[in-house]
Enzyme design. Structure first.
Site, short mmCIF file in Angstrom:
data_model
loop_
_atom_site.label_atom_id
_atom_site.label_comp_id
_atom_site.label_asym_id
_atom_site.label_seq_id
_atom_site.Cartn_x
_atom_site.Cartn_y
_atom_site.Cartn_z
N GLU A 160 36.11 35.40 36.58
CA GLU A 160 36.17 36.56 36.24
C GLU A 160 37.35 36.85 35.77
O GLU A 160 38.46 37.01 36.65
CB GLU A 160 36.55 36.95 37.73
CG GLU A 160 36.08 38.67 38.39
CD GLU A 160 37.80 38.63 38.18
OE1 GLU A 160 38.09 40.17 38.29
OE2 GLU A 160 38.92 37.77 38.52
N GLN A 206 45.59 30.54 44.29
CA GLN A 206 46.87 31.39 43.98
C GLN A 206 47.13 31.27 45.49
O GLN A 206 45.64 31.18 46.88
CB GLN A 206 46.64 33.20 44.06
CG GLN A 206 45.49 33.91 44.37
CD GLN A 206 45.17 35.30 43.83
OE1 GLN A 206 45.32 35.17 42.35
NE2 GLN A 206 45.24 36.35 44.37
N ASP A 215 52.89 39.63 48.22
CA ASP A 215 52.29 38.50 49.08
C ASP A 215 50.81 37.45 47.89
O ASP A 215 50.38 36.80 48.84
CB ASP A 215 50.70 39.55 50.08
CG ASP A 215 49.58 39.93 48.74
OD1 ASP A 215 50.32 41.02 47.90
OD2 ASP A 215 48.87 40.34 49.34
N ASP A 244 38.54 33.68 40.07
CA ASP A 244 39.51 34.78 40.38
C ASP A 244 40.63 34.35 39.06
O ASP A 244 41.09 33.40 39.11
CB ASP A 244 40.26 35.24 41.49
CG ASP A 244 41.12 36.27 41.17
OD1 ASP A 244 40.32 37.59 41.62
OD2 ASP A 244 42.51 36.57 41.45
N LYS A 247 49.39 43.10 52.66
CA LYS A 247 49.45 44.71 52.38
C LYS A 247 48.55 45.05 53.34
O LYS A 247 47.80 44.94 54.20
CB LYS A 247 48.35 44.80 51.00
CG LYS A 247 49.05 43.35 49.62
CD LYS A 247 50.42 45.08 49.64
CE LYS A 247 50.79 44.41 47.61
NZ LYS A 247 50.15 44.78 46.87
#
Length: 1136
Positions: free
Chosen positions: A871, A770, A805, A842, A710
């Site tokens: 989160e 991820q 991504d 995350d 990105k």
């Protein structure tokens, strides 16, 4: 008990004057019989008075002129009866007993039997003048007149019955004494036992109905015609009418205004709908029912009016817009086939008066509880709109337990089933057959037949059951499925309700152990009254603990208590003293040698008791050391242990109290031309420490992929020098256990961890499950990922958004179980080995819950000091579940809470609801992804306000770097930062004018100085009438630290308010309500003395939009016993 079957006629009412001559009646009978009626009720049979009122009979021997016959009335009735009988019908006749026309021969011959109304007001009132001139009333005040009238009417009714009258309707029977009716009807039935008499009492008040309850009528008219199909009075009237006789309902009035007249302004289809609804409602809710002539075609011409309008009636029939003859025939057929619609049974209204539709249940017998079957009637009172039927509301506690339903079927056995939700069309009425479901019986079949071999087994189990009840244990989470959370050094207050039969004294204890221990520690419970018991257990080690509650009957304490009470009452206790001696001897024979000290005390006591004279034994038995010896020997009669063992997770203080500062280490160079390093971060540590933060949190520090990288502001095309998103983890340089090469080495990271500790800071890392498409795992373990049919990777998606991504591993791919799970656990262990003990996870809500439960438990089993921050900006249920699974703390909705009411409601939920035991909120004021709209274009003061709210409402709060500089530039119509640091390097002037670093430092200093601010618990909102000022207090459980906080929610204008301190604060201190307090301003070093509970605060956002006071009783204030209740609930307090 009913002495005979209910009279349940299907009546068709005819106003004789509208039918016409005798020869017109047979065709009418033919039609009525075809519609399924069994009776024709005739009104206006006799010649009416000169003024034309059909119920004011002028001559009992002369029929109405409309019959056009020379026959006398009795002969005309006989001919009508014969004709009706040919069509299977019976004739019922309306009679008026209490009054006659003044020209009636009986009045002329027996003036003493009647009275006439000669009052002036009766003659002047135009509404009653004609009636008063026309009628003579029975002289009910004369016993002789009543006796004579009874004789006359007994003979008259008998003659009419001989002529073919099969039933009688008595108009207004309440005008004659009830005892008169009882005697008359009793005499009448001695000759004709099967002659029904109906009481025409629609619309009568309760008293009138009650008086007729013992009069002997077979049936009585109901007021259904005037029911709005909602109000409960109809069911109440039905209950009263059943005492008078079987209720008879009618869909339309047989005298007075007709239903069609009521709806004369409505559309034709609405009028028809109203008639159909009235038809089925009356057919379903009356033991018998009556249909007035012309109803079947919606005729509006009144019946039994003073002026008969035969021509108008016939014209209305000819021009009728609808014909309900078929529906009437269907209703009569259903009534004949359905006992529940013909019995004089109970009617229960199952819905409230304001429900969209009305649902009723009616049976055939005295009470629905004893009925074998019933009918469910659902009716829509609204003629314009459909209505929904919700069985869950209508059938809750249904009388008789009727829960199986089916449509009424012609001659077929219906298949009964549960009532599903359904809709009623506008004005619709639905009838369903109702049956009970077979009750649940769990006794063995042989027991139910009377042979009871299973009884011994069940009673043996009952004898072994727990005699002492242990209930409402707290604190627990989901009945012990998940752990309660506490921090090291706390004492866990365990409470339970414990009770048993009888008056014996009970004792209880809490047993606990660390998960790596085998033996149990024990703390005796103290009774708090009303069956409540409490014990506090110490939490001295990090990690999982377990506790349970036990209770037993304390026989020694029971006996000592009994002896003391009897002695105080002057009763002899010699026998009880002997029981005490024997109990001690029994214990000595059973007690193990494991507690020699207690055994020695008990032996000494037994010997002293034997040697002591009777007057000294009482003092020996009551000695406390003897009770202690009994307790130490654990003589526990009927010992009961609550089955569950409840878990407690003990964490370090950082799990509950920490101030987080988030920064991107790659921007630590403060130069957009140079990528920052870990060594650059070290230079920032003093600045961050001086603001009072103790946790320094980094987004992912791993290598960043280049595939689909990105660009700036999340653009899809990256320039060659764009750094990409750190959440696209993995490149040829490594994955989750590698460091981005431009940040430095792993050794450099370790040096940073050590430097942070030297500055009283702890490093927290982001654990993001991820990968970028360049992550080594995709080549090393392709089976850990999801692949599309065309061989391409399944990118991370939140449709319609796609994140090219990023790819997510597939936790349940065949090759991923369990290798992926173990690999991710090992990532956490790797960074723990590198010195990290705090992980911000995350988006955990997008990964499987079983993984988090296993991974967190496995890591904590090795490193109990590990803290996990969730989160998960998602639904409350998921956020709470993640906390239950082991996350130490969580991001929250604080970021989007703005109003005073929202803060009060949200903190009340978190601090006083079930979540208080396991959910710790971390109030982040902003994040790299969230630039809240209330900060965009906001003044500096708004940033101070949000920091004050976060820092004082919760023990955990955090901010993303740049907040202290009041950064808030956003992309259009978005919560995304413009030039977001997530996609590029940022350089800042940390001391530029307007920063709020000093205010943040003062807030964090107040948090460190005041334990009450180190948790979200113990909060109570004060009543402050100004909605722009939030005032609350926070107190430690011991009330050794209490703070009062006032925060303005208006960043633009000064605000002021009165506020009232809660009385619970004073109880917590053990002082009188409103006593003097010393208030020390925590940010301005100012001391005040507060008097009373009401105080005043003024806040100028441009000076300081908040105030924090530490409050305590002033010197010299008398203290009593403090209220040692649990944490103060988070609720708003209003001064009474």
């Amino acid at each position: 008990m009913e002495t005979r079957p209910s009279f349940a006629p299907n009546l068709y009412f005819c106003d004789a004057r509208l039918v016409g001559p005798l020869h017109a009646w047979p065709p009418l009978f033919e039609r009525v019989a075809a519609w399924g009626f069994d009776h024709v009720l005739i009104g206006g049979l006799w010649a009416a008075s000169r003024r034309g009122y059909p119920r004011h009979v002028a001559d009992p021997d002369r029929p109405a002129e409309s019959f056009a016959t020379s026959l006398d009335a009795t002969s005309a009735l006989a001919r009508l009866s014969d004709s009706a009988r040919e069509h299977g019908l019976r004739i019922a006749v309306e009679v008026v007993v209490d009054r006659v026309a003044r020209e009636h021969p009986l009045h002329d011959a027996h003036r003493a039997w009647y009275v006439v109304d000669e009052r002036d007001d009766a003659l002047i009132d135009p509404r009653t003048a004609a009636l008063a001139h026309d009628v003579a009333h029975a002289n009910v005040g004369s016993a002789a007149a009543l006796d004579a009238l009874a004789d006359w009417w007994r003979a008259r009714l008998g003659a009419l019955a001989d002529a073919g009258a099969a039933a009688f309707l008595v108009d207004a029977p309440q005008r004659m004494p009830a005892h008169w009716w009882a005697a008359l009807l009793r005499a009448l039935r001695q000759a004709r036992a099967d002659l029904p008499v109906i009481a025409g009492v629609p619309g009568r008040e309760r008293e009138a109905l009650a008086q007729l309850a013992c009069a002997g009528f077979d049936a009585a008219f109901s007021s259904l015609r005037w029911w709005d199909l909602r109000a409960p009075w109809f069911v109440e009237e039905h209950r009263l009418l059943r005492r008078v006789g079987a209720p008879i309902a009618f869909p339309d009035a047989f005298d007075g205004p007709r239903l069609a007249h009521d709806w004369r302004q409505a559309a034709p289809e609405t009028i028809e709908r109203a008639h159909r609804r009235a038809l089925w409602t009356a057919a379903a809710l009356g033991t018998g029912w009556l249909v007035p002539m012309g109803f079947e075609r919606g005729v509006a011409v009144e019946l039994m009016a003073r002026e008969p309008r035969a021509d108008a009636y016939r014209a209305a029939l000819d021009s009728a817009p609808f014909d309900l003859s078929g529906a009437i025939a269907e209703a009569n057929a259903l009534r004949r086939a359905t006992p529940a619609l013909r019995g004089n049974g109970e009617i229960a209204q199952l819905t409230g008066a304001d429900a969209p539709a009305t649902v009723l249940l009616r049976g055939a017998r005295t009470a629905l509880e004893y009925d074998d079957e019933a009918a469910l009637i659902a009716v829509n009172p609204d003629l314009a709109h459909p209505a929904a039927i919700a069985p869950c509301a209508a059938l809750a506690g249904v009388p008789g337990g009727f829960t199986r339903f089916a449509p009424f079927a012609d001659g077929r056995r219906p298949r009964m089933g549960a009532l599903e939700p359904f809709a009623l069309a506008a004005g619709a009425c639905t009838l369903l057959r109702a049956q009970r479901a077979r009750p649940v019986t769990t006794a063995p079949a042989e027991d139910r037949r009377g042979n009871r071999p299973g009884t011994r087994a069940s009673v043996t189990a009952a004898l072994a059951g727990e005699r002492i009840a242990i209930e409402r244990i707290e604190p627990v989470v989901d009945d012990g499925r998940f752990a309660v959370k506490r921090v090291i050094g706390e004492r866990l207050a365990v409470r339970a309700a414990i009770f048993a039969d009888g008056h014996a004294r009970l004792a209880a204890a809490v047993q606990w152990r660390a998960a790596d221990e085998n033996g149990w520690h024990e703390a005796r419970c103290a009774a708090e009254g009303n069956d409540a018991w409490r014990a506090d257990i110490p939490l001295e080690r990090l990690g999982r603990h377990l506790f349970r509650v036990i209770a037993w009957r304390d026989d020694w304490a029971t006996l000592v208590d009994e002896i003391g009470k009897k002695h105080a009452a002057g009763q002899a206790v010699a026998l009880e003293l002997e029981e005490a001696r024997r109990l001690a001897a029994d214990v000595l024979t059973r007690a193990p040698e494991a507690n020699p000290a207690a055994l020695a005390v008990l032996r000494e006591f037994a010997a002293a008791l034997d040697a002591a004279p009777p007057d000294q034994r009482l003092a020996l038995i009551g000695a406390p050391h003897v009770a202690d010896a009994f307790a130490a020997l654990r003589e526990r009669a009927f010992a009961t242990r609550d089955a569950p063992v409840f878990p407690v997770d003990v964490e370090r203080r950082a799990a509950r109290f920490a101030s987080w500062y988030e920064m991107f280490p790659r921007s630590a160079s403060d130069d957009v031309r140079r990528h920052g390093t870990f060594d650059d971060v070290v230079a920032h540590l003093p600045r961050i420490r001086d603001m009072g933060f103790d946790v320094l949190y980094f987004p992912p520090i791993h290598p960043i992929g280049t595939t689909a990288r990105k660009g700036r502001n999340n653009s899809l095309q990256a320039a060659p020098d764009d750094v990409g998103s750190p959440y696209a983890i993995g490149s040829p340089a490594g994955g989750h256990t590698a460091v981005h090469p431009q940040l430095g080495s792993l050794d450099a990271f370790r040096r940073l961890v050590a430097a942070a500790r030297a500055h009283d800071l702890e490093i927290a890392l982001d654990f993001a499950v991820q990968c970028s498409p360049d992550h080594p795992w995709l080549t090393e373990h392709p089976g850990w990922f999801a692949w599309r049919p065309d061989g391409s990777l399944r990118y991370a998606e939140n449709p319609p958004k796609r994140y090219q991504d990023i790819v997510n591993p597939d936790f349940y791919a065949r090759d991923a179980m369990p290798a992926l799970w173990i690999a991710l656990r090992d990532v956490v262990l790797f960074w723990i080995d590198a010195g990290v003990r705090i992980f911000r996870v995350d988006n955990p809500h997008t990964k499987p819950l079983p993984f988090w439960a296993w991974m967190i438990a496995d890591v904590r089993a090795r490193h109990p000091d590990t803290v996990f921050l969730s989160e998960a900006f998602t639904r409350p249920s998921m956020m709470y579940r993640l906390a239950k699974l082991g996350f130490s703390q969580s991001y929250t909705y604080f970021t989007w809470r703005e109003s005073k009411r929202e803060f009060i409601d949200y903190l009340t939920e978190l601090a006083d609801g079930p979540a208080r035991e396991y959910f710790r909120p971390n109030f982040f004021v902003n994040t790299p992804d969230i630039n809240p709209r209330h900060l965009q274009q906001a003044p500096r003061t708004q940033f101070v306000i949000r920091a004050a709210l976060a820092a004082t409402l919760s023990g955990l709060w955090g901010m993303y770097s740049g907040f202290e500089l009041c950064e808030s530039d956003a992309l259009p119509d978005s919560e995304e930062y413009r030039d977001a640091e997530k996609y590029e390097l940022r350089a800042r002037d940390w001391r530029r004018p307007g920063h709020i670093g000093d205010e943040i430092a003062r807030l964090n200093r107040a948090r460190r100085d005041n334990p009450a601010l180190q948790t979200h618990l113990g909060i109570r909102f004060a009543h402050a009438p100004n909605d722009a000022v939030l005032v609350f207090s926070k107190a430690t459980p011991a009330h050794d630290n209490v703070v009062v906080v006032a925060i303005s929610l208006d960043p633009w204008h000064p605000q002021a308010t009165d506020f009232t301190l809660d009385a619970a604060l004073y109880r917590g201190w053990g002082i009188a309500d409103g006593e003097r307090l010393v208030a020390v301003d925590q940010t301005a070093d100012h001391v005040e003395t507060w008097h009373g509970r009401r105080h005043y605060v003024a806040l100028d956002p441009h000076v300081r939009p908040f105030a924090i006071w530490r409050v305590a009783p002033a010197a010299g204030v008398a203290r009593g016993a403090r209220d040692d209740a649990r944490d103060v609930p988070a609720q708003e307090v209003h001064e009474r």
